[in-house]
Design an enzyme around this catalytic site. Structure first.
Site, PDB file in Angstrom:
ATOM      1  CD  GLU A   1       7.108  -7.776 -14.575  1.00 53.37           C
ATOM      2  OE1 GLU A   1       7.902  -8.480 -15.202  1.00 53.37           O
ATOM      3  OE2 GLU A   1       6.293  -8.222 -13.747  1.00 53.37           O
TER       4      GLU A   1
ATOM      5  CB  THR B   1       2.010   9.507  -0.304  1.00 53.26           C
ATOM      6  OG1 THR B   1       1.813  10.748   0.380  1.00 53.26           O
ATOM      7  CG2 THR B   1       2.189   8.390   0.700  1.00 53.26           C
TER       8      THR B   1
ATOM      9  CE1 TYR C   1       2.887  -6.829 -15.454  1.00 53.14           C
ATOM     10  CE2 TYR C   1       0.821  -7.598 -16.397  1.00 53.14           C
ATOM     11  CZ  TYR C   1       1.685  -7.489 -15.316  1.00 53.14           C
ATOM     12  OH  TYR C   1       1.341  -8.034 -14.107  1.00 53.14           O
TER      13      TYR C   1
ATOM     14  CE  LYS D   1      -0.572  10.061   3.145  1.00 52.55           C
ATOM     15  NZ  LYS D   1       0.165   9.522   4.302  1.00 52.55           N
TER      16      LYS D   1
ATOM     17  CG  ASP E   1       7.514   8.771   5.020  1.00 48.85           C
ATOM     18  OD1 ASP E   1       6.920   9.476   4.172  1.00 48.85           O
ATOM     19  OD2 ASP E   1       7.028   7.725   5.498  1.00 48.85           O
TER      20      ASP E   1
ATOM     21  NE  ARG F   1      -5.228   6.021  -1.965  1.00 50.81           N
ATOM     22  CZ  ARG F   1      -5.564   6.989  -1.100  1.00 50.81           C
ATOM     23  NH1 ARG F   1      -6.419   7.925  -1.434  1.00 50.81           N
ATOM     24  NH2 ARG F   1      -5.040   7.009   0.110  1.00 50.81           N
TER      25      ARG F   1
HETATM   26  C1  LIG Z   1       0.520   8.199   4.604  1.00 54.90           C
HETATM   27  C2  LIG Z   1       1.885   7.871   5.029  1.00 54.90           C
HETATM   28  C3  LIG Z   1       2.535   6.720   4.574  1.00 54.90           C
HETATM   29  C4  LIG Z   1       1.824   5.590   3.868  1.00 54.90           C
HETATM   30  O1  LIG Z   1       1.278   5.834   2.689  1.00 54.90           O
HETATM   31  P1  LIG Z   1       0.251   4.768   2.067  1.00 54.90           P
HETATM   32  O2  LIG Z   1       0.167   5.266   0.675  1.00 54.90           O
HETATM   33  O3  LIG Z   1      -0.996   4.878   2.844  1.00 54.90           O
HETATM   34  O4  LIG Z   1       0.881   3.423   2.161  1.00 54.90           O
HETATM   35  C5  LIG Z   1       3.855   6.540   4.912  1.00 54.90           C
HETATM   36  N1  LIG Z   1       4.516   7.431   5.667  1.00 54.90           N
HETATM   37  C6  LIG Z   1       3.915   8.532   6.151  1.00 54.90           C
HETATM   38  C7  LIG Z   1       4.706   9.490   6.977  1.00 54.90           C
HETATM   39  C8  LIG Z   1       2.583   8.789   5.851  1.00 54.90           C
HETATM   40  O5  LIG Z   1       1.994   9.862   6.364  1.00 54.90           O
END
Ligand SMILES: *Cc1c(COP(=O)(O)O)cnc(C)c1O
Length: 415
Positions: free
Chosen positions: A54, A224, A52, A227, A198, A233
């Site tokens: 935090e 993220t 933990y 990807k 994003d 993840r």
């Molecule tokens: C995949 C994605 C997310 C969300 O990611 P998660 O880890 O699935 O919550 C947010 N924004 C964009 C543009 C994405 O492609």
């Protein structure tokens, strides 16, 4: 690996082996997926899970965080170097909560958020009515141009000037073309908005210097890590120093509790991998492969949204084959080729049906496939779409897929 799991819980072990088999034997075309290295997997499955912590490095609410601080510090330093960011928070559990934290940091409930519509390539967390974002904030959605199916910056500017959003969000989950970050910065300055990017999908291509880095242009950037960035993840938030305090406070204690330090250690490992020169070769190859795949698909009569790609992903309008996205996804599944149905801009079909499929090359590129294999894969895809209701044909095609995948083995160390 996994001998203890096998001995103590053969049920979970067996299911896991089946999933490993599926990943080995299928053509993975889902553009938001990838195959991480064993080093990343080992960090995820490490003793950091037990702790933990935090708070933030050197400011924790629990004792015993000496080594956690070192690991989280490493993740932060490497992310800063990778993207040239002034400040990085590596604690967000995933992409959607990272976006939620940014909204919390920069907006009050009811403030205006301007993002791309979901069925035009945006993400649920960019203001869709079923999502927290759409329920909490006043959403102004922009669209792609009907003719070119690409961003129309003049239209975006006109809408932004009329609506004066608090955050202008440039983020894309199904948009295959390059982004003009300078123009977005310009529009945000004109209308007085924070500019947020994003880059969940393209972060690996940006880290690998195959696409322009938006970090210098933006107030805040989320991504993220699982990807194209090919890590565990999770997500990170990058921002200008002036927003550091607000962002950190929004993530913890605003939104999350204890950080997932095993995942954060794995983020550090993945960022370390992405800093190596080989990762630039990888990123460039992903795009080369996507372009090669696009060419084959077009040759065989597919219509590509926005007429092609500059990135790792393609949106294929499958209507020329007299099927919908759902049918296409199911037929490809039969042949062990995995993709997801997707709406296309101005789609007459419902989201759960869709007129298209979204496919991408990150996973196949990780496996070592190149342009030559993309031509084969592209032809397989069209073969399947053309024979979508012929079970015998699909079963035969599945064998071809297995044979191709066998030439590009993954995780041989896992037995
Ligand atoms: C995949 C994605 C997310 C969300 O990611 P998660 O880890 O699935 O919550 C947010 N924004 C964009 C543009 C994405 O492609």
């Amino acid at each position: 690996m996994y001998e203890h799991l096998k001995a103590t819980d053969s049920k979970v072990f067996d299911i896991m082996q089946s999933e490993l088999g599926r990943q080995r034997e299928g053509i993975e075309l889902i553009p938001s997926e990838n195959l991480v290295t064993l080093a990343v997997l080992e960090a995820i499955g490490s003793v950091f899970n037990n702790k933990y912590s935090e708070g933030y490095p050197k400011k924790r609410y629990y004792g015993g965080n000496e080594f956690i601080d070192q690991s989280e510090g490493l993740a932060i330093e490497r992310a800063k170097e990778l993207f040239g960011a002034e400040h990085v928070n590596v604690q967000p559990h995933s992409g959607s909560p990272a976006n939620q934290a940014v909204y919390m940091a920069l907006m009050e409930h009811g403030d205006k958020l301007m993002g791309l519509k979901l069925d035009h390539g945006g993400h649920l967390s960019h203001g869709h009515p079923v999502n927290f974002s759409g329920k909490t904030y006043h959403i102004v959605a922009y669209e792609v141009d009907k003719e070119t199916e690409t961003l129309d910056y003049d239209a975006i500017e006109a809408l932004a000037m009329k609506e004066k959003p608090k955050i202008l969000l440039a983020g894309f989950t199904a948009y295959p073309r390059n982004i003009d970050w300078k123009r977005f910065r310009n529009i945000a300055d004109k209308c007085g908005a924070y500019l947020m990017a994003d880059i969940a999908h393209t972060a690996g291509l940006i880290a690998g210097k195959a696409l322009l880095n938006p970090v210098p242009f933006c107030d805040v950037v989320t991504t993220t890590t699982h990807k194209t960035l090919r890590g565990p993840r999770g997500a990170i938030i990058m921002c200008k120093a002036e927003h550091a305090k607000a962002i950190d406070k929004a993530v913890f204690p605003g939104l999350q509790g204890g950080p997932h330090e095993h995942t954060i250690a794995a983020k550090a490992v993945a960022f370390g991998e992405a800093l190596r020169p080989e990762f630039q070769t990888y990123a460039a190859q992903i795009i080369k492969n996507a372009k090669a795949l696009a060419e084959t698909l077009k040759k065989r009569g597919a219509r590509l949204v926005a007429d092609g790609t500059d990135t790792h992903l393609l949106l294929v309008d499958v209507r020329p084959f007299n099927i919908n996205g759902k049918q296409a996804e199911n037929a490809l599944d039969e042949a062990a080729m995995y993709c997801n149905k997707n709406t296309i801009p101005y789609d007459p079909a419902k989201p759960f049906i869709g007129s298209g499929i979204r496919i991408g090359t990150p996973t196949l590129t990780t496996r070592g496939m190149k342009e030559k294999e993309m031509e084969i894969v592209g032809n397989y895809i069209i073969d399947v779409l053309e024979h979508h209701d012929d079970d015998e044909y699909l079963a035969k095609k599945r064998k071809d897929v297995l044979a191709l995948c066998a030439k590009f083995p993954i995780y041989p160390e896992l037995g």
